[in-house]
Design a protein around this motif. Structure first.
Motif, short mmCIF file in Angstrom:
data_model
loop_
_atom_site.label_atom_id
_atom_site.label_comp_id
_atom_site.label_asym_id
_atom_site.label_seq_id
_atom_site.Cartn_x
_atom_site.Cartn_y
_atom_site.Cartn_z
N PRO A 120 17.41 31.35 83.73
CA PRO A 120 15.97 31.53 84.00
C PRO A 120 15.33 32.59 83.12
O PRO A 120 14.11 32.64 83.01
CB PRO A 120 15.93 31.93 85.47
N ARG A 121 16.15 33.42 82.46
CA ARG A 121 15.55 34.45 81.60
C ARG A 121 15.06 33.85 80.29
O ARG A 121 14.27 34.45 79.57
CB ARG A 121 16.58 35.54 81.31
N LEU A 122 15.57 32.65 79.97
CA LEU A 122 15.17 32.03 78.70
C LEU A 122 14.30 30.80 78.89
O LEU A 122 13.72 30.30 77.92
CB LEU A 122 16.43 31.62 77.91
N CYS A 123 14.21 30.31 80.11
CA CYS A 123 13.47 29.06 80.34
C CYS A 123 11.96 29.28 80.13
O CYS A 123 11.38 30.24 80.65
CB CYS A 123 13.76 28.55 81.75
N ILE A 124 11.35 28.39 79.37
CA ILE A 124 9.93 28.52 79.03
C ILE A 124 9.05 28.44 80.28
O ILE A 124 7.99 29.06 80.34
CB ILE A 124 9.53 27.44 77.99
N ASN A 125 9.50 27.70 81.29
CA ASN A 125 8.68 27.59 82.50
C ASN A 125 8.36 28.97 83.08
O ASN A 125 7.18 29.35 83.16
CB ASN A 125 9.38 26.66 83.51
N PRO A 126 9.35 29.76 83.48
CA PRO A 126 8.97 31.08 84.00
C PRO A 126 8.33 31.98 82.95
O PRO A 126 7.47 32.80 83.30
CB PRO A 126 10.30 31.66 84.51
N LEU A 127 8.72 31.82 81.68
CA LEU A 127 8.09 32.67 80.65
C LEU A 127 6.58 32.48 80.66
O LEU A 127 5.82 33.44 80.52
CB LEU A 127 8.63 32.34 79.25
#
Ligand code: B12
Ligand code: SF4
Ligand code: SF4
Length: 347
Positions: A210-217
């Motif tokens: 989740p630290r790299l997923c564009i969704n949360p970014l």
């Protein structure tokens, strides 16, 4: 108490617009919790990286024990609504300098409403029913065969592919669980989604960092490293790349605009950041003060990624720079320097 038959509940859910309905028995999902913990160890992800509110320190523990939501819970009803409509078929968005928004956001308000109505329907017979997403939705749906996990970490379904928004109703009504014949896991030797994920957030089959997923970014205020910004393409809220490339979704036929109440296929109705913003807006239009800072930041990043050689992209960023304050200004400066191909502005 007169208990409605399981089929009456299902028929009611479908009459309200559900595309998928399944019933699961309530259990303690310790395998799931173990997987969450391993994932967090492997990626060093904190709860906030999963977009869990700070106050929810036991979020995954709660999900793994539905009786924390309703002490005498007997059954979980999983509801799903497909999110692939004609407005979700994107063409020429880069050429038109438009941003992209995740398809599923359009159906969340619909499935949320259906869950509320199904809960009311059950409560009319004297039982308790709690609508929400307080269970590990994919995990439970996978268990009863409503779909099957894809290597992209999402639940793939026969009817709607992976473009489906889920919701649950946890109830103390003793509804018998379903066991559907599960679709054959389609992945086998395919790893197209892993290869397509631009940030390598899909770091192993079935596993998302989740630290790299564009969704949360795209959805958090948190600082985005310049090297990640360059991989976000034109996504301004969410990311569907690992679904767009999936052969299961390529077979879907886009449905017509949906008349169900709350469904607005041109806008993502009631989304925190996207309310009143067109589904795939012109990026140059949403750099101004009228829009939330998160969306403005993402629009600047998206323009830097797809606006090379386009005078209007650079012009719009320069024009709106004066209204961008604080951290947001740094993103605008970065986008301008990226388009001008000069060394990056200080971060
Ligand atoms: C936390 C969360 C996220 C996090 C983490 C994502 C993740 N994959 O875990 C972030 C913020 C990154 C995220 C992103 C997205 N999310 Co999200 N998210 C959630 C949430 C709240 C919990 C998910 C969770 O429990 N994750 C923890 C991990 C450990 O659980 P898991 O993925 O089920 O892990 C299982 C698999 O890895 C499997 N597994 C492991 N190894 C193997 C091996 C084999 C062979 C097999 C078969 C399985 C398998 O076992 C694990 C469980 O034991 C749910 C809502 C809910 N209440 O369930 C929505 C949910 C999963 N999200 C959803 C969506 C739509 C998205 C996005 C597509 C949004 C977007 N378009 O931008 C992206 C997609 C990213 C991706 N590729 O998964 C939908 C999924 C719909 C679907 N068809 O599956 C849900 C269900 C929300 C909803 N209400 O509909 N999300
Ligand atoms: S792209 Fe291939 S590997 Fe990924 S989920 Fe779809 S079928 Fe499975
Ligand atoms: S949603 Fe985008 S960034 Fe996240 S895992 Fe899928 S392709 Fe990667």
């Amino acid at each position: 108490m007169v208990m409605p038959l399981k089929n009456e509940i299902k028929d009611f859910a479908c009459s309200q617009g559900a595309d998928l309905v399944g019933v699961a028995r309530v259990e303690i999902y310790s395998d799931y919790l173990a997987e969450v913990r391993e994932r967090s160890r492997e990626t060093a992800a904190q709860l906030e990286d999963y977009m869990v509110p700070r106050s929810e320190t036991s979020f995954f523990e709660r999900l793994s024990q539905p009786r924390e939501t309703l002490p005498d819970a007997q059954a979980i009803i999983i509801l799903g609504v497909g999110a692939y409509d004609k407005n979700a078929v994107y063409t020429n968005l880069w050429k038109q300098l438009c941003g992209k928004t995740a398809r599923t956001y359009s159906c969340y308000p619909v499935v949320r409403q259906i869950a509320r109505k199904v809960a009311d329907f059950i409560e009319e017979s004297g039982y308790k029913a709690v609508p929400g997403q307080d269970v590990p939705l994919k995990f439970v749906a996978d268990r009863i065969g409503l779909g099957a996990y894809g290597k992209n970490g999402l639940l793939l379904t026969e009817q709607c592919g992976s473009y489906v928004g889920f919701r649950s109703v946890v109830t103390d009504m003793p509804v018998a669980p379903d066991r559907f014949e599960k679709m054959t896991p389609p992945c086998e030797d395919c790893e197209v989604c892993l290869q397509a994920c631009p940030t390598r957030a899909l770091y192993a089959p079935y596993k998302v960092n989740p630290r790299l997923c564009i969704n949360p970014l795209t959805r958090k205020q948190k600082y985005i490293q310049p090297e990640l910004r360059l991989k976000m393409q034109n996504w301004i809220c969410g990311c569907d790349i690992c679904q767009e490339v999936c052969p299961v979704n390529r077979k879907l036929v886009a449905r017509d605009a949906d008349p169900r109440s709350g469904f607005d296929s041109l806008h993502h109705a009631s989304h925190k950041y996207l309310d009143n913003i067109e589904r795939n807006p012109l990026l140059t239009d949403i750099l101004g003060e009228a829009y939330p800072d998160v969306i403005r930041r993402n629009a600047a990043i998206a323009l830097a990624n797809i606006g090379k050689g386009r005078a209007e992209a650079l012009e719009a960023l320069k024009t709106s720079l004066a209204s961008a304050k604080g951290e947001l200004r740094q993103y605008y400066l970065w986008a301008i320097s990226t388009l001008q191909d000069t060394p990056n502005a200080p971060d």
